[in-house]
Design an enzyme around this catalytic site. Sequence first.
Site, PDB file in Angstrom:
ATOM      1  N   CYS A 115       0.817  -1.223   0.000  1.00  0.00           N
ATOM      2  CA  CYS A 115       0.000   0.000   0.000  1.00  0.00           C
ATOM      3  C   CYS A 115       0.849   1.271   0.000  1.00  0.00           C
ATOM      4  CB  CYS A 115      -0.951   0.008   1.187  1.00  0.00           C
ATOM      5  SG  CYS A 115      -2.138  -1.336   1.100  1.00  0.00           S
ATOM      6  N   HIS A 251      -3.268   7.536   1.786  1.00  0.00           N
ATOM      7  CA  HIS A 251      -3.636   6.206   1.282  1.00  0.00           C
ATOM      8  C   HIS A 251      -5.049   5.898   1.780  1.00  0.00           C
ATOM      9  CE1 HIS A 251      -3.919   2.052   0.444  1.00  0.00           C
ATOM     10  NE2 HIS A 251      -3.738   1.654   1.695  1.00  0.00           N
ATOM     11  N   ASN A 281     -10.042   0.007  -0.804  1.00  0.00           N
ATOM     12  CA  ASN A 281      -8.590   0.110  -0.688  1.00  0.00           C
ATOM     13  C   ASN A 281      -7.961  -0.485  -1.951  1.00  0.00           C
ATOM     14  OD1 ASN A 281      -5.879  -0.193  -0.095  1.00  0.00           O
ATOM     15  ND2 ASN A 281      -6.191  -1.049   1.946  1.00  0.00           N
TER      16      ASN A 281
HETATM   17  O1  UT7 Z   1      -3.969  -0.702   3.285  1.00  0.00           O
HETATM   18  C1  UT7 Z   1      -3.163  -1.460   4.116  1.00  0.00           C
HETATM   19  C2  UT7 Z   1      -3.455  -1.202   5.517  1.00  0.00           C
HETATM   20  N1  UT7 Z   1      -4.660  -1.845   5.943  1.00  0.00           N
HETATM   21  C3  UT7 Z   1      -5.421  -1.214   6.792  1.00  0.00           C
HETATM   22  O2  UT7 Z   1      -5.158  -0.083   7.113  1.00  0.00           O
HETATM   23  C4  UT7 Z   1      -6.559  -1.947   7.439  1.00  0.00           C
HETATM   24  C5  UT7 Z   1      -6.572  -1.624   8.902  1.00  0.00           C
HETATM   25  N2  UT7 Z   1      -7.635  -2.238   9.627  1.00  0.00           N
HETATM   26  C6  UT7 Z   1      -8.929  -1.844   9.524  1.00  0.00           C
HETATM   27  O3  UT7 Z   1      -9.244  -1.002   8.717  1.00  0.00           O
HETATM   28  C7  UT7 Z   1      -9.930  -2.436  10.455  1.00  0.00           C
HETATM   29  O4  UT7 Z   1      -9.257  -3.159  11.475  1.00  0.00           O
HETATM   30  C8  UT7 Z   1     -10.957  -3.365   9.776  1.00  0.00           C
HETATM   31  C9  UT7 Z   1     -11.898  -2.544   8.927  1.00  0.00           C
HETATM   32  C10 UT7 Z   1     -10.258  -4.392   8.945  1.00  0.00           C
HETATM   33  C11 UT7 Z   1     -11.811  -4.078  10.840  1.00  0.00           C
HETATM   34  O5  UT7 Z   1     -12.422  -3.125  11.694  1.00  0.00           O
HETATM   35  P1  UT7 Z   1     -12.315  -3.316  13.284  1.00  0.00           P
HETATM   36  O6  UT7 Z   1     -13.113  -2.243  13.889  1.00  0.00           O
HETATM   37  O7  UT7 Z   1     -10.861  -3.411  13.635  1.00  0.00           O
HETATM   38  O8  UT7 Z   1     -13.078  -4.681  13.504  1.00  0.00           O
HETATM   39  P2  UT7 Z   1     -12.547  -6.033  14.156  1.00  0.00           P
HETATM   40  O9  UT7 Z   1     -11.538  -6.689  13.290  1.00  0.00           O
HETATM   41  O10 UT7 Z   1     -12.191  -5.736  15.571  1.00  0.00           O
HETATM   42  O11 UT7 Z   1     -13.867  -6.908  14.135  1.00  0.00           O
HETATM   43  C12 UT7 Z   1     -15.027  -6.574  14.918  1.00  0.00           C
HETATM   44  C13 UT7 Z   1     -16.091  -7.627  14.692  1.00  0.00           C
HETATM   45  C14 UT7 Z   1     -15.584  -9.044  14.859  1.00  0.00           C
HETATM   46  O12 UT7 Z   1     -16.593  -9.792  15.506  1.00  0.00           O
HETATM   47  P3  UT7 Z   1     -16.454 -10.159  17.063  1.00  0.00           P
HETATM   48  O13 UT7 Z   1     -15.169 -10.917  17.194  1.00  0.00           O
HETATM   49  O14 UT7 Z   1     -16.443  -8.831  17.753  1.00  0.00           O
HETATM   50  O15 UT7 Z   1     -17.691 -10.961  17.301  1.00  0.00           O
HETATM   51  C15 UT7 Z   1     -15.416  -9.532  13.441  1.00  0.00           C
HETATM   52  O16 UT7 Z   1     -15.567 -10.927  13.329  1.00  0.00           O
HETATM   53  O17 UT7 Z   1     -16.590  -7.541  13.349  1.00  0.00           O
HETATM   54  C16 UT7 Z   1     -16.551  -8.833  12.740  1.00  0.00           C
HETATM   55  N3  UT7 Z   1     -16.335  -8.672  11.314  1.00  0.00           N
HETATM   56  C17 UT7 Z   1     -17.315  -8.477  10.435  1.00  0.00           C
HETATM   57  N4  UT7 Z   1     -18.653  -8.379  10.585  1.00  0.00           N
HETATM   58  C18 UT7 Z   1     -19.383  -8.151   9.487  1.00  0.00           C
HETATM   59  C19 UT7 Z   1     -15.147  -8.680  10.647  1.00  0.00           C
HETATM   60  N5  UT7 Z   1     -15.370  -8.474   9.333  1.00  0.00           N
HETATM   61  C20 UT7 Z   1     -16.701  -8.336   9.178  1.00  0.00           C
HETATM   62  C21 UT7 Z   1     -17.529  -8.110   8.072  1.00  0.00           C
HETATM   63  N6  UT7 Z   1     -18.839  -8.015   8.258  1.00  0.00           N
HETATM   64  N7  UT7 Z   1     -17.016  -7.943   6.814  1.00  0.00           N
END
Ligand code: UT7
Length: 324
Positions: A115, A251, A281
């Site tokens: 990225c 980004h 992204n």
């Molecule tokens: O470009 C390269 C760099 N990459 C990035 O910058 C990405 C950085 N990370 C992020 O943007 C975020 O961490 C994400 C968008 C990927 C995830 O958001 P988050 O607020 O960190 O969510 P999380 O991973 O803590 O997940 C929260 C909940 C989980 O459920 P439980 O364990 O709380 O029951 C996940 O299983 O959301 C669940 N979850 C989803 N639910 C519905 C994860 N993906 C999804 C989904 N739809 N697509």
Amino acid sequence: MNEFRSVVLGTGSALPRQVVTNKDLEARVDTSDEWIQQRTGITQRYIAGEGETTVSLGEAAARRALEAAGLETADIDLVIVATATPDNTFPASATQIQRRLGITHGFAFDIQAVCSGFVYAMTTADLYLKAGMARRALVIGAETFSRIIDWSDRTTCVLFGDGAGALVLERQEAIAGEGAGVLIARLRADGSHGDKLFVDGGPSSTGTVGRLRMEGREVFKHAVGMITDVVEDSLGALSISAEEIDWFVPHQANRRIIEASAKKLGIPLGKVVVTVDRHGNTSAASIPLAIDHAVRDGRIKPGDLVLLEAMGGGFTWGAVVVRW
Ligand code: UT7
């Protein structure tokens, strides 16, 4: 005293034909439009279809950038493509685009910093131009992450999209401290975070392409601090305050990361170019895609001070400040 600068002459971008909305993804994995919008700000992304590849999208973006610059392909003597999703392991996407453009002189190569690829590519092109090794560079960010996504993994498949963007840079003489061009670039990498965002295959390890794996929360945790640190270092070295920035083009990974970074840096949201809502992204393509949109809709204008930054797999990160 005079110095040499890398000045932006034109921009271009290209997106695949097919739009995939969050609603479309609800039919594929256990997710919801509401979750995706709330956590990322993404509403849709473009996904490459038949015949659309990193090289074809990169070529289209390059042709538009050349047209905007009023140049012919023969005017270009350096092509750099930032990509983590090349059409082939080799030859480089840069030489494939060079071939499609009919350029047989100069030199061309790919840069792989995921990225952060475009920030690394801009920095590299700037150094070659300043050193006099080339006169005009096509700097392209092009990706088809849809081809390395695990479409059954809801934690990653909703985040990424495909596309390409390109800038034409020219070596120009300027009075030191005045005029347009790249003013500073700062790059960083810390390989100890390699297992937080990676592809689980490759030519030498598995002989396969592999699929993207990410610990999103871990990446998120580091993103804002790394981004603001390298930006503050760049602005400090130029003795520029955040208020002097006309446009911040980060980004485009996640709207929450973008807004938190802007807030920490003291840049108002009205000066932030955001495309993650429509493009998702697109990795190394996200910055040049966002730049091209903001140039074509009249936001970024000659004389503006533009701040670019990226952070991604590796981890790699960096910032570039450009006077348009
Ligand atoms: O470009 C390269 C760099 N990459 C990035 O910058 C990405 C950085 N990370 C992020 O943007 C975020 O961490 C994400 C968008 C990927 C995830 O958001 P988050 O607020 O960190 O969510 P999380 O991973 O803590 O997940 C929260 C909940 C989980 O459920 P439980 O364990 O709380 O029951 C996940 O299983 O959301 C669940 N979850 C989803 N639910 C519905 C994860 N993906 C999804 C989904 N739809 N697509």
